[in-house]
Design a protein around this motif. Structure first.
Motif, PDB file in Angstrom:
ATOM      1  N   GLY A  63       0.820  -1.213   0.000  1.00  0.00           N
ATOM      2  CA  GLY A  63       0.000   0.000   0.000  1.00  0.00           C
ATOM      3  C   GLY A  63       0.850   1.257   0.000  1.00  0.00           C
ATOM      4  O   GLY A  63       0.559   2.220  -0.712  1.00  0.00           O
ATOM      5  N   ALA A  64       1.919   1.228   0.795  1.00  0.00           N
ATOM      6  CA  ALA A  64       2.803   2.414   0.873  1.00  0.00           C
ATOM      7  C   ALA A  64       3.523   2.620  -0.464  1.00  0.00           C
ATOM      8  O   ALA A  64       3.716   3.752  -0.906  1.00  0.00           O
ATOM      9  CB  ALA A  64       3.804   2.230   1.999  1.00  0.00           C
ATOM     10  N   ILE A 115       1.413   4.440  -3.267  1.00  0.00           N
ATOM     11  CA  ILE A 115       0.944   5.821  -3.095  1.00  0.00           C
ATOM     12  C   ILE A 115       1.055   6.570  -4.427  1.00  0.00           C
ATOM     13  O   ILE A 115       2.045   6.396  -5.163  1.00  0.00           O
ATOM     14  CB  ILE A 115       1.793   6.535  -2.009  1.00  0.00           C
ATOM     15  N   THR A 161       1.278  12.578  -4.454  1.00  0.00           N
ATOM     16  CA  THR A 161       1.481  12.528  -3.005  1.00  0.00           C
ATOM     17  C   THR A 161       2.938  12.180  -2.690  1.00  0.00           C
ATOM     18  O   THR A 161       3.547  12.782  -1.797  1.00  0.00           O
ATOM     19  CB  THR A 161       0.545  11.469  -2.373  1.00  0.00           C
ATOM     20  N   ALA A 162       3.478  11.201  -3.429  1.00  0.00           N
ATOM     21  CA  ALA A 162       4.877  10.811  -3.213  1.00  0.00           C
ATOM     22  C   ALA A 162       5.807  11.993  -3.451  1.00  0.00           C
ATOM     23  O   ALA A 162       6.764  12.201  -2.699  1.00  0.00           O
ATOM     24  CB  ALA A 162       5.237   9.659  -4.136  1.00  0.00           C
ATOM     25  N   ARG A 190       5.053  15.186  -3.135  1.00  0.00           N
ATOM     26  CA  ARG A 190       4.886  16.149  -2.033  1.00  0.00           C
ATOM     27  C   ARG A 190       5.617  15.672  -0.777  1.00  0.00           C
ATOM     28  O   ARG A 190       6.231  16.459  -0.058  1.00  0.00           O
ATOM     29  CB  ARG A 190       3.391  16.354  -1.733  1.00  0.00           C
ATOM     30  N   LEU A 191       5.566  14.365  -0.547  1.00  0.00           N
ATOM     31  CA  LEU A 191       6.276  13.815   0.609  1.00  0.00           C
ATOM     32  C   LEU A 191       7.787  13.969   0.443  1.00  0.00           C
ATOM     33  O   LEU A 191       8.501  14.308   1.392  1.00  0.00           O
ATOM     34  CB  LEU A 191       5.926  12.333   0.783  1.00  0.00           C
ATOM     35  N   PHE A 192       8.262  13.728  -0.766  1.00  0.00           N
ATOM     36  CA  PHE A 192       9.695  13.856  -1.022  1.00  0.00           C
ATOM     37  C   PHE A 192      10.150  15.302  -0.814  1.00  0.00           C
ATOM     38  O   PHE A 192      11.186  15.565  -0.201  1.00  0.00           O
ATOM     39  CB  PHE A 192       9.996  13.392  -2.461  1.00  0.00           C
ATOM     40  N   ALA A 223       8.703  17.510   1.072  1.00  0.00           N
ATOM     41  CA  ALA A 223       8.629  17.795   2.513  1.00  0.00           C
ATOM     42  C   ALA A 223       9.878  17.277   3.215  1.00  0.00           C
ATOM     43  O   ALA A 223      10.425  17.921   4.103  1.00  0.00           O
ATOM     44  CB  ALA A 223       7.381  17.143   3.106  1.00  0.00           C
ATOM     45  N   ARG A 224      10.335  16.104   2.766  1.00  0.00           N
ATOM     46  CA  ARG A 224      11.550  15.530   3.368  1.00  0.00           C
ATOM     47  C   ARG A 224      12.768  16.410   3.071  1.00  0.00           C
ATOM     48  O   ARG A 224      13.583  16.683   3.951  1.00  0.00           O
ATOM     49  CB  ARG A 224      11.748  14.117   2.786  1.00  0.00           C
ATOM     50  N   GLU A 233       8.911   8.251   4.890  1.00  0.00           N
ATOM     51  CA  GLU A 233       7.846   9.252   4.877  1.00  0.00           C
ATOM     52  C   GLU A 233       6.526   8.681   4.337  1.00  0.00           C
ATOM     53  O   GLU A 233       5.451   9.134   4.703  1.00  0.00           O
ATOM     54  CB  GLU A 233       8.261  10.511   4.108  1.00  0.00           C
ATOM     55  N   LYS A 290       0.992   7.095   5.590  1.00  0.00           N
ATOM     56  CA  LYS A 290      -0.086   6.106   5.725  1.00  0.00           C
ATOM     57  C   LYS A 290      -0.574   6.035   7.170  1.00  0.00           C
ATOM     58  O   LYS A 290      -1.780   5.945   7.426  1.00  0.00           O
ATOM     59  CB  LYS A 290       0.416   4.721   5.279  1.00  0.00           C
ATOM     60  N   LEU A 299      -0.788  14.658   5.012  1.00  0.00           N
ATOM     61  CA  LEU A 299       0.442  15.212   4.433  1.00  0.00           C
ATOM     62  C   LEU A 299       1.005  16.326   5.303  1.00  0.00           C
ATOM     63  O   LEU A 299       2.209  16.392   5.557  1.00  0.00           O
ATOM     64  CB  LEU A 299       0.130  15.770   3.043  1.00  0.00           C
ATOM     65  N   GLN A 346       4.620  16.370   7.186  1.00  0.00           N
ATOM     66  CA  GLN A 346       5.520  17.491   6.899  1.00  0.00           C
ATOM     67  C   GLN A 346       5.962  18.164   8.209  1.00  0.00           C
ATOM     68  O   GLN A 346       7.149  18.394   8.420  1.00  0.00           O
ATOM     69  CB  GLN A 346       4.777  18.489   6.018  1.00  0.00           C
ATOM     70  N   MET A 352       8.305  15.843  10.238  1.00  0.00           N
ATOM     71  CA  MET A 352       9.671  15.757   9.695  1.00  0.00           C
ATOM     72  C   MET A 352      10.453  17.031   9.997  1.00  0.00           C
ATOM     73  O   MET A 352      11.634  16.992  10.333  1.00  0.00           O
ATOM     74  CB  MET A 352       9.626  15.500   8.182  1.00  0.00           C
ATOM     75  N   LEU A 359      -6.073  -5.076   0.191  1.00  0.00           N
ATOM     76  CA  LEU A 359      -5.371  -3.991   0.881  1.00  0.00           C
ATOM     77  C   LEU A 359      -6.359  -2.974   1.467  1.00  0.00           C
ATOM     78  O   LEU A 359      -6.214  -2.526   2.606  1.00  0.00           O
ATOM     79  CB  LEU A 359      -4.415  -3.295  -0.097  1.00  0.00           C
ATOM     80  N   GLU A 379      -6.570  -2.066   5.322  1.00  0.00           N
ATOM     81  CA  GLU A 379      -6.372  -0.675   5.769  1.00  0.00           C
ATOM     82  C   GLU A 379      -7.599  -0.154   6.510  1.00  0.00           C
ATOM     83  O   GLU A 379      -7.487   0.575   7.486  1.00  0.00           O
ATOM     84  CB  GLU A 379      -6.028   0.220   4.576  1.00  0.00           C
TER      85      GLU A 379
END
Lengths: 125, 174
Positions: free
Chosen positions: A17-18, A21, A25-26, A28-30, A32-33, B2, B7, B20, B24, B27, B110, B114
């Motif tokens: 599931g992760a 994504i 979204t991936a 945006r997460l990257f 943010a990191r 991340e 999730k 999100l 953010q 982190m 899944l 979930e």
């Protein structure tokens, strides 16, 4: 089925599931990191100090707040004590000079404590 | 890392944008406050920050709902009939129609897993995900959750049992 085995099967699905994504979204997460990494706190004390200094810093730094607080407290106590002594000395000085100049206020002679003080032998004063 | 955090936040708050934002924030807090900590401590610290950020969201949500409930009573009653799940299901079905059968089964499985994880009580979900998804040991999980190791074991055991029963009830054997 054992708890661990079952949990690991769930984990397998959660990982899928992760991984699944969506791209936006991936991204945006990257970002943010990356943003978080740009704000990362750097361990300056460990870089700038070496050898004995580093050991001293390792030992002292965790207790720095306590040491500073104790130093502050000691300075405070010393300051208060000095100020009290100074005030008392000034008071005595004032009484002595008034006595010598025969300039005591009339209330001083009415004070029982003052008579007791006058009756004391001069060696004790 | 991340992605799993996202999730986890999503299971808790059930809103992609908020999840999100939470990741953010977590982190950023980790980098700003604990960037100089040893690498082995970071997963535990990150989990603690993440869970606290999620709890902060719940708190804000609670305060907001206190204000919003009297206001929403004034709005039209027609909205009450609308079921947000209806639109969600249609959207999901339209997405699933384009993917092969095996993938479809996998994604359905899944989705069910979930959904059952979302239904777990928050503390059980936190403990279960930290222990078995984040691979943290009992001591680390206890430190991140701010509870005893015994509580972590109990939370994990209950979560596993609840999930197993729920999945079995839906005819799913893992």
């Amino acid at each position: 089925m054992k708890e661990q085995e079952f949990a690991h099967r769930i984990r397998h699905h959660l990982n899928l599931g992760a991984d699944g994504i969506d791209r936006a979204t991936a991204d945006r997460l990257f970002k943010a990191r990356q943003n978080a990494l740009e704000h990362q706190k750097v361990a300056t004390s460990q870089l700038s100090l070496a050898g004995i200094g580093n050991i001293a810093a390792d030992v002292m730094l965790p207790h720095a707040r306590t040491v500073i607080a104790l130093l502050g407290l000691m300075l405070g106590v010393a300051g208060v004590s000095y100020w009290n002594d100074y005030q008392q000395a000034a008071e005595y000085e004032e009484i002595d000079s008034a006595l010598l100049a025969d300039d005591l206020p009339i209330n001083a002679y009415l004070d029982k404590g003052f008579h007791a003080w006058l009756d004391q032998p001069s060696s004790q004063q | 890392m991340e992605r799993r955090a996202y999730k986890q936040a999503l299971f808790a708050v059930r809103n992609e944008d908020i999840a999100l934002d939470i990741v953010q924030d977590a982190m950023l807090k980790l980098a700003e406050k604990y960037g100089d900590k040893p690498a082995e401590e970071l997963p535990m610290l990150f989990q603690r920050i993440l869970q606290n950020t999620i709890r902060d969201f719940y708190r804000r949500q609670k305060v907001r709902s206190l204000w919003m409930t009297p206001l929403s009573a004034l709005t039209s009653a027609n909205d009450e009939d609308a079921d947000p799940l209806e639109t969600l299901e249609v959207e999901n079905q339209s997405k699933l129609a384009s993917i092969p059968h095996a993938q479809l089964e996998q994604s359905q499985l899944l989705a069910i897993i979930e959904e059952e994880i979302k239904k777990l009580p928050p503390r059980q979900r936190e403990a279960f995900l930290m222990r078995y998804w984040e691979d943290m040991d009992i001591a680390e999980t206890a430190a991140a959750m701010g509870c005893s190791e015994g509580s972590v074991k109990t939370h994990c055991s209950r979560a596993t049992h609840t999930l197993a029963v729920a999945l079995k009830a839906k005819g799913i054997e893992l």
